[in-house]
Design a protein around this motif. Sequence first.
Motif: not given
Length: 181
Positions: A154-180
């Motif tokens: 939820l924190a990832i989604i909150r931060t990502w959707t609040a960003d006026d210029d969010p990173m691309p979805i594929d890049q965000l998924i790669q980041l999340v997968m590295r974290i988890v």
Amino acid sequence: MKKQPQVTEQTRANLRQAFWELYAERPVERISVREITDRAGYNRATFYLYYHDVYELLEEIEDTVLGNIERLVQGRLLQGDTLDFSQHMGLILRLAQRSRDYTRVLLGPHGDPAFSDRLKQIISPLVDRFFLPEAGLDEGASGIVREFYLSGILAIIRTWTADDDPMPIDQLIQLVMRIVQ
């Protein structure tokens, strides 16, 4: 006299839009029916033909957003779909992106905490399927780990959707997968 369905839906849409513009600026408890109807161009009585109060209107919006996510999770995950966690995250993020104007407010500072709790309940099967079985934890520990992952998502989604210029979805998924992992 019977109302025309197109007029009814357009009136509801106008009231929702007027409410939403106000809700994006301040908490629901500081929004009056008068402000909504003035902004939408209707009288107060019209509002009460469709909604009991501003909270019912907010709930309708939340139910729509959450319903889309729940259908995705139920339809793909719980019916034996073979997508992996990163693909499910991608689908959820694409839904969040499509309803970004709503998601960023509903998860933002004026958002209803109950919305976040309901969203966690909907996506918890993802965590249960992809993380908890491998962990081999007892019920108490599983609850703690589940909350950890859900709060993070939820924190990832909150931060990502609040960003006026969010990173691309594929890049965000790669980041999340590295974290988890």
